[in-house]
Design a protein around this motif. Structure first.
Motif, short mmCIF file in Angstrom:
data_model
loop_
_atom_site.label_atom_id
_atom_site.label_comp_id
_atom_site.label_asym_id
_atom_site.label_seq_id
_atom_site.Cartn_x
_atom_site.Cartn_y
_atom_site.Cartn_z
N GLY A 145 0.76 -1.24 0.00
CA GLY A 145 0.00 0.00 0.00
C GLY A 145 0.79 1.29 0.00
N ARG A 146 2.07 1.25 0.35
CA ARG A 146 2.81 2.52 0.40
C ARG A 146 4.29 2.28 0.17
N PRO A 147 5.01 3.33 -0.22
CA PRO A 147 6.45 3.18 -0.43
C PRO A 147 7.16 2.78 0.86
N GLY A 148 8.27 2.08 0.71
CA GLY A 148 9.07 1.67 1.87
C GLY A 148 9.83 0.40 1.55
N ASP A 149 10.48 -0.12 2.58
CA ASP A 149 11.23 -1.37 2.48
C ASP A 149 10.42 -2.45 3.19
N TYR A 150 10.33 -3.62 2.55
CA TYR A 150 9.52 -4.73 3.06
C TYR A 150 10.31 -6.02 3.02
N LEU A 151 9.93 -6.97 3.90
CA LEU A 151 10.35 -8.36 3.81
C LEU A 151 9.10 -9.17 3.50
N ALA A 152 9.11 -9.93 2.41
CA ALA A 152 7.98 -10.78 2.04
C ALA A 152 8.42 -12.23 2.09
N TYR A 153 7.56 -13.10 2.63
CA TYR A 153 7.92 -14.52 2.72
C TYR A 153 6.66 -15.37 2.72
N ASP A 154 6.84 -16.64 2.40
CA ASP A 154 5.76 -17.61 2.39
C ASP A 154 5.61 -18.16 3.81
N ALA A 155 4.47 -17.89 4.44
CA ALA A 155 4.21 -18.33 5.81
C ALA A 155 3.38 -19.60 5.85
N GLY A 156 3.37 -20.37 4.79
CA GLY A 156 2.59 -21.60 4.76
C GLY A 156 1.29 -21.42 4.02
N GLU A 157 0.26 -20.97 4.74
CA GLU A 157 -1.05 -20.80 4.11
C GLU A 157 -1.13 -19.54 3.27
N ARG A 158 -0.24 -18.58 3.53
CA ARG A 158 -0.32 -17.30 2.82
C ARG A 158 1.05 -16.64 2.77
N ALA A 159 1.18 -15.66 1.88
CA ALA A 159 2.39 -14.85 1.83
C ALA A 159 2.21 -13.68 2.79
N VAL A 160 3.31 -13.27 3.41
CA VAL A 160 3.30 -12.18 4.37
C VAL A 160 4.31 -11.14 3.91
N ALA A 161 3.95 -9.86 3.98
CA ALA A 161 4.88 -8.76 3.70
C ALA A 161 4.91 -7.86 4.93
N VAL A 162 6.10 -7.63 5.46
CA VAL A 162 6.28 -6.83 6.67
C VAL A 162 6.98 -5.54 6.28
N LEU A 163 6.35 -4.40 6.60
CA LEU A 163 6.97 -3.10 6.38
C LEU A 163 8.05 -2.89 7.43
N LEU A 164 9.27 -2.62 6.99
CA LEU A 164 10.38 -2.41 7.91
C LEU A 164 10.37 -0.96 8.40
N GLN A 165 10.45 -0.78 9.70
CA GLN A 165 10.49 0.55 10.31
C GLN A 165 11.93 1.02 10.39
N GLU A 166 12.14 2.30 10.67
CA GLU A 166 13.48 2.82 10.91
C GLU A 166 14.08 2.10 12.11
N GLY A 167 15.38 1.85 12.07
CA GLY A 167 16.06 1.19 13.18
C GLY A 167 16.11 -0.31 13.00
N TRP A 168 16.06 -1.03 14.11
CA TRP A 168 16.29 -2.47 14.13
C TRP A 168 14.99 -3.27 14.01
N THR A 169 15.04 -4.34 13.23
CA THR A 169 13.98 -5.34 13.14
C THR A 169 14.60 -6.69 13.50
N ARG A 170 14.05 -7.36 14.50
CA ARG A 170 14.56 -8.65 14.96
C ARG A 170 13.85 -9.78 14.23
N ILE A 171 14.63 -10.76 13.76
CA ILE A 171 14.09 -11.93 13.07
C ILE A 171 14.53 -13.16 13.84
N GLY A 172 13.58 -14.04 14.17
CA GLY A 172 13.95 -15.26 14.87
C GLY A 172 12.75 -16.03 15.35
N ARG A 173 13.03 -17.03 16.17
CA ARG A 173 11.98 -17.91 16.71
C ARG A 173 11.42 -17.38 18.02
#
Length: 188
Positions: free
Chosen positions: A76-104
């Motif tokens: 929906g808007r300009p920016g940086d995203y991470l998109a991935y297949d979450a099983g039942e659906r694809a997910v796109a996460v808008l990255l905010q300024e600063g740190w984004t933690r990825i993990g379990r």
């Protein structure tokens, strides 16, 4: 040493593939998965501190996934995203300024609940100068476009592999619908 096959309950701890050495961390009731690196099904207990981490890149899917262009067009808007297949659906996460933690971990901003992902696996740092991926001392490493990295700049179209997940980095400037139409037209 006792071996475990995919599908059996193994208990909590660290395990590695007997074929290629790819490591997985399991909770007490998790099932042992097939190896995301080589497809093997035989694992043995291992220490996350005793062995050198695997330097082999997990298998990348052939080409770009079919859903990626559709996901890009739906943003929906300009920016940086991470998109991935979450099983039942694809997910796109808008990255905010600063740190984004990825993990379990439950405290991760992008939570990937899979034994091939460390609790604290990777970090993305984003500012006006762009985005960078950082391995957060993960067991299996972080790969950008199939190459293991400790710290790496990210560009539009890069694939970041975290455990068995391929996270697609998308940068949108301007109108997303116009950009999607231009991308589709340039391939035809």
């Amino acid at each position: 040493m006792r071996s475990f096959n995919a599908g059996t309950l193994a208990g909590a701890g660290s395990f590695c593939c007997e074929t290629c050495g790819f490591a997985v961390a399991l909770y007490e009731q998790d099932e042992v998965p097939s190896c995301p690196s080589c497809g093997g099904s035989s694992f043995k207990r291992s220490s996350m501190f005793g062995a050198a981490p695997s330097r082999a890149a997990p298998r990348l899917d052939e080409g770009r996934p079919d859903w990626l262009d559709e996901a890009r067009g739906a943003l929906g808007r300009p920016g940086d995203y991470l998109a991935y297949d979450a099983g039942e659906r694809a997910v796109a996460v808008l990255l905010q300024e600063g740190w984004t933690r990825i993990g379990r971990s439950l405290s991760a901003d992008v939570r990937l609940d899979d034994p091939t992902v460390s609790r604290r696996h990777a970090l993305i740092y984003r500012d006006d100068g762009g985005a960078k991926a950082l391995d957060d001392r993960s067991l299996n490493g972080v790969f950008r476009n199939g190459e293991r990295v400790e710290l790496s700049e990210l560009g539009d179209g890069d694939t970041l592999t975290v455990g068995r997940f391929n996270l697609h980095f998308i940068t949108l400037h301007g109108d997303p619908a116009r950009l999607s139409a231009e991308t589709a037209g340039s391939r035809g």
